[in-house]
Design an enzyme around this catalytic site. Sequence first.
Site, PDB file in Angstrom:
ATOM      1  N   ARG A 175     -11.277   6.920   3.083  1.00 21.21           N
ATOM      2  CA  ARG A 175     -10.374   5.937   2.781  1.00 21.21           C
ATOM      3  C   ARG A 175      -9.769   6.046   1.335  1.00 21.21           C
ATOM      4  NH1 ARG A 175     -12.925   0.048   2.883  1.00 21.21           N
ATOM      5  NH2 ARG A 175     -11.259  -0.587   2.449  1.00 21.21           N
TER       6      ARG A 175
ATOM      7  N   ARG B  59     -19.770  -5.064   4.790  1.00 25.84           N
ATOM      8  CA  ARG B  59     -18.617  -4.611   5.629  1.00 25.84           C
ATOM      9  C   ARG B  59     -18.908  -3.467   6.286  1.00 25.84           C
ATOM     10  NH1 ARG B  59     -14.429  -5.836   0.844  1.00 25.84           N
ATOM     11  NH2 ARG B  59     -14.003  -8.108   1.465  1.00 25.84           N
TER      12      ARG B  59
ATOM     13  N   ARG C  65       0.699  -1.204  -0.101  1.00 30.23           N
ATOM     14  CA  ARG C  65       0.014   0.048  -0.072  1.00 30.23           C
ATOM     15  C   ARG C  65       1.015   1.352   0.068  1.00 30.23           C
ATOM     16  NH1 ARG C  65      -5.495  -1.334   3.473  1.00 30.23           N
ATOM     17  NH2 ARG C  65      -5.744  -3.379   2.816  1.00 30.23           N
TER      18      ARG C  65
END
Length: 245
Positions: free
Chosen positions: A205, A194, A122
């Site tokens: 995000r 989720r 990431r």
Amino acid sequence: MSAAAPQSADLSEIPTDALIKEMQRRLECLNKPEKRLVLIGPPGSGKGTQSPMIKNDNCLCHLATGDMLRAAVANKTPLGLEAKKAMDAGALVSDDIVVGLIAEATKKPECRTGFVLDGFPRNVTQAEKLNEMLAKRGQSIDKVLNFTVPDAILVERVTGRLVHPASGRSYHEKFSPPKVAGVDDLTGEPLVKRKDDNAETLKRRLAEFHAQTTPVVSFYGEKVVHIKADKPQETVAEQVRSALS
């Protein structure tokens, strides 16, 4: 005292045509070239939808670092215990632990011809650590698929997403619904949303994703293939197959 011999699987109840098909698949896999792939893309970009096809077409194992981490903690492996200690202390799990999990997983027989890595690296530091681990084996990442989707489209995609927790299969209430509402097509088990699949969390995000991942794309340079993932699933699949052919 010697360890007990592993139990053999009972194949008597599996249809013959299914066994033959699986044997043919495994024979074909013996001639597949090795591939080590990284999938990059924001939440809702379709990586989870395309990864089973990538795995099956290329005879790779699918490594989702979040799933691997949860399994290691649940199974109380040495790395899992280290990860749990960090999590219990409210700290982030170190990159070294995650790379260690990847190193362990890629030694399994199903990863013989390579892997498709989903959710890692990431950031550039993680990419460098992954490269170091692979270099010790004389290996490297072969290709990086960068799934690009405009942020506005992602909001609609993510807020309607449904997931089968055990397998990771994903559905969408509007774009790709299950055959029976609320349950997995293959197992009949319930699907879940989720908790972070909501618009407010997604926007946060996405901001983090763009800040961290844009340098990763630059890091991998010519190995990156950009996939226009806002297209229909089959069109995206065609782009992926073309990139890996």
